[in-house]
Design an enzyme around this catalytic site. Sequence first.
Site, PDB file in Angstrom:
ATOM      1  N   ASP A 253      -2.123 -10.287   1.048  1.00 43.23           N
ATOM      2  CA  ASP A 253      -1.464  -9.355   0.134  1.00 43.23           C
ATOM      3  C   ASP A 253      -2.206  -8.435  -0.769  1.00 43.23           C
ATOM      4  OD1 ASP A 253       0.869  -7.997  -0.899  1.00 43.23           O
ATOM      5  OD2 ASP A 253       1.730  -9.960  -1.957  1.00 43.23           O
TER       6      ASP A 253
ATOM      7  N   GLU B  16       0.535  -2.157   4.580  1.00 43.47           N
ATOM      8  CA  GLU B  16       1.041  -0.412   4.565  1.00 43.47           C
ATOM      9  C   GLU B  16       2.476  -0.553   5.209  1.00 43.47           C
ATOM     10  OE1 GLU B  16      -0.793   3.856   5.364  1.00 43.47           O
ATOM     11  OE2 GLU B  16      -0.966   2.555   6.945  1.00 43.47           O
TER      12      GLU B  16
ATOM     13  N   HIS C 165       0.765  -1.127   0.049  1.00 43.66           N
ATOM     14  CA  HIS C 165      -0.179  -0.061  -0.060  1.00 43.66           C
ATOM     15  C   HIS C 165       0.796   1.215   0.015  1.00 43.66           C
ATOM     16  CE1 HIS C 165      -3.887   2.221   1.071  1.00 43.66           C
ATOM     17  NE2 HIS C 165      -2.849   2.971   1.733  1.00 43.66           N
TER      18      HIS C 165
END
Length: 446
Positions: free
Chosen positions: A388, A397, A340
């Site tokens: 994932d 993140e 992310h």
Amino acid sequence: MAFAMTMLSWSVIEYSQKYEAIGEYKHTRDLIKWGTDYLLLTFNSSASKIDKIYCQVGGSQNGSRQPDDHYCWQRPEDMDYPRPSRAVNAGSDLAGEMAAALAAASIIFRDDEVYSKKLVRGAETVYAFARDLGKRQPYSRGKPYIEPFYNSTGYYDEFIWGATWLYYATGNVNYIRWATEPGFSKHSKALYRISDLSVLSWDNKLPAAMLLLTRCRIFLNPGYPYEEMLHMYHNKTELNMCSYLQQFNVFNWTKGGMIQLSSGRPQPLQYVANTAFLASLFVDYLNATRVPGFQCGSKFIPLDVLRSFATSQINYILGDNPMKMSYVVGYGTKFPRHIHHRGASIPNDKRSYSCTGGWKWRDSPKPNPNNITGAMVGGPDRFDRFRDVRKNYNFTEPTLAGNAGLVAALSSLTSSGGIGIDKNRMFSAVPPLYPPSPPPPPAWKP
């Protein structure tokens, strides 16, 4: 960001020989200077008294459909929407952490006298702002662009943490007085048996502050009038270390062997890495004084038990887990591919993507075209499962604060450059606590 810089600086002060052995010492100093240069620009660091700190650039409001940092998905160099800076006139938590970061970095940059003094002056100024009686409140309070994301639970932990670093940076006894101030301990609940408060994070500095003060007691033994509080902090540090061991059942553990320091909440690895660092560092403190272990109630815990805990948790992060996946991008053969992260997910195709034009990359099921090598992600859930998926930031993140803790833990656990800490560098500005002994009288002559 300030917390990340403090953690990096702390690890470099303790383990500079290890950074040098792997050729990363200069690189890490450059990283810290990048952060402290930024922090010095957020307030008038040449003044002795300030009335505001610029605390954030950009941001967003929950549910906003305006172009902002959450709504848009663009590379940093392509951002074309307004990103106003935000200032606060009160913010004890933020200012206390900034003071810690600047003071800790000043110890590393002692070989650059001008810059080191600039860092110390900035740290003292921003710490005075933190302690200003009329302005004591968390910096996020009442700020809709900050509160949903970076809402601190208090600031007395930063008072202790910042004062301790300033004492090591300056040798000024006022700071050790504040660091051991019983009122700060009481208001921060430092000595309470609350398991959440033994977990180091960007929001809670208590376990780190108490370990840093335990360092003072172990190596400097300053005695009265600090001994009583230092003794209590030393005891609490040992209790914290006991709580991290699975045999005492303070925290839940996943079946795959990860300690659940965030009570099963998402993004657990930042807490795991921070705690592995504290545990390994405490082992090195005791090793440096040839103390073979510590007591957990009636049980004696040898140091290798605590070091094994730290090692097991970092090994879990690096792939010794049920997913057989490294949670550090680029380490091993199986690691997250859908991070992310805006820059990593948008191809380097010489095209600029608009605020919403980048959504197709955010929502794409394809792996990131660019690996953000070295980044540790949020981590698995409490059942050791990991998804994932780029949009699921709880799993994928990476954060600055979490990765600083990982670097610190890795530096402590590696044997490159030898084992153990640099005992004296931390105290190089601290004057002798007692007057020197008078010279012996001249030899008697009849």
